[in-house]
Scaffold this motif. Structure first.
Motif, PDB file in Angstrom:
ATOM      1  N   UNK A  57     135.348  -5.894   0.146  1.00  0.00           N
ATOM      2  CA  UNK A  57     133.894  -5.994   0.190  1.00  0.00           C
ATOM      3  C   UNK A  57     133.344  -6.222   1.590  1.00  0.00           C
ATOM      4  N   UNK A  58     134.220  -6.218   2.565  1.00  0.00           N
ATOM      5  CA  UNK A  58     133.774  -6.399   3.951  1.00  0.00           C
ATOM      6  C   UNK A  58     133.114  -5.116   4.436  1.00  0.00           C
ATOM      7  N   UNK A  59     132.066  -5.262   5.227  1.00  0.00           N
ATOM      8  CA  UNK A  59     131.368  -4.124   5.817  1.00  0.00           C
ATOM      9  C   UNK A  59     131.547  -4.168   7.322  1.00  0.00           C
ATOM     10  N   UNK A  60     131.546  -3.003   7.901  1.00  0.00           N
ATOM     11  CA  UNK A  60     131.573  -2.931   9.357  1.00  0.00           C
ATOM     12  C   UNK A  60     130.126  -2.905   9.824  1.00  0.00           C
ATOM     13  N   UNK A  61     129.818  -3.775  10.747  1.00  0.00           N
ATOM     14  CA  UNK A  61     128.467  -3.818  11.293  1.00  0.00           C
ATOM     15  C   UNK A  61     128.538  -3.281  12.717  1.00  0.00           C
ATOM     16  N   UNK A  62     127.804  -2.202  12.951  1.00  0.00           N
ATOM     17  CA  UNK A  62     127.802  -1.574  14.257  1.00  0.00           C
ATOM     18  C   UNK A  62     126.624  -2.089  15.052  1.00  0.00           C
ATOM     19  N   UNK A  63     126.893  -2.439  16.283  1.00  0.00           N
ATOM     20  CA  UNK A  63     125.842  -2.925  17.177  1.00  0.00           C
ATOM     21  C   UNK A  63     125.165  -1.717  17.820  1.00  0.00           C
ATOM     22  N   UNK A  64     123.884  -1.508  17.546  1.00  0.00           N
ATOM     23  CA  UNK A  64     123.139  -0.366  18.080  1.00  0.00           C
ATOM     24  C   UNK A  64     122.966  -0.466  19.597  1.00  0.00           C
ATOM     25  N   UNK A  65     123.069  -1.662  20.155  1.00  0.00           N
ATOM     26  CA  UNK A  65     122.839  -1.853  21.581  1.00  0.00           C
ATOM     27  C   UNK A  65     124.031  -1.387  22.408  1.00  0.00           C
ATOM     28  N   UNK A  66     125.167  -1.199  21.784  1.00  0.00           N
ATOM     29  CA  UNK A  66     126.378  -0.821  22.545  1.00  0.00           C
ATOM     30  C   UNK A  66     126.393   0.639  22.908  1.00  0.00           C
TER      31      UNK A  66
END
Length: 90
Positions: A81-90
């Motif tokens: 149930x873990x999600x990958x969270x992508x940082x838009x600032x990178x």
């Protein structure tokens, strides 16, 4: 309660206290299953949230009213149930 007398006197060893200092126990126990409150706490949620989101998706050990949730089941649920969270600032 009568005190033991030998010849009208207390025995020489009467009242002798022996104190043995033992090192503190340092046994580490890694549980393989947890009760519901502990299982919810390990996942960082309330018991109500555990009942709603986790309970229906993990196996448990049932013995009478006792319910134990294997740690591996909790780890599996968290991984699935873990999600990958992508940082838009990178």
């Amino acid at each position: 309660m009568a005190t033991p007398h030998v010849g009208g006197r207390l025995p020489r060893n009467w009242g002798l206290i022996v104190s043995i200092e033992l090192p503190p126990a340092s046994v580490v126990v890694n549980p393989i299953a947890l009760a519901k409150p502990q299982a919810a706490a390990v996942l960082g949620m309330s018991v109500d949230s555990f009942d709603r989101y986790v309970g229906p998706h993990v196996r448990c050990v049932r013995r009478g009213r006792l319910r134990l949730y294997p740690v591996r089941e909790l780890e599996r649920w968290a991984a699935e149930n873990a999600e990958r969270i992508f940082d838009d600032a990178a």
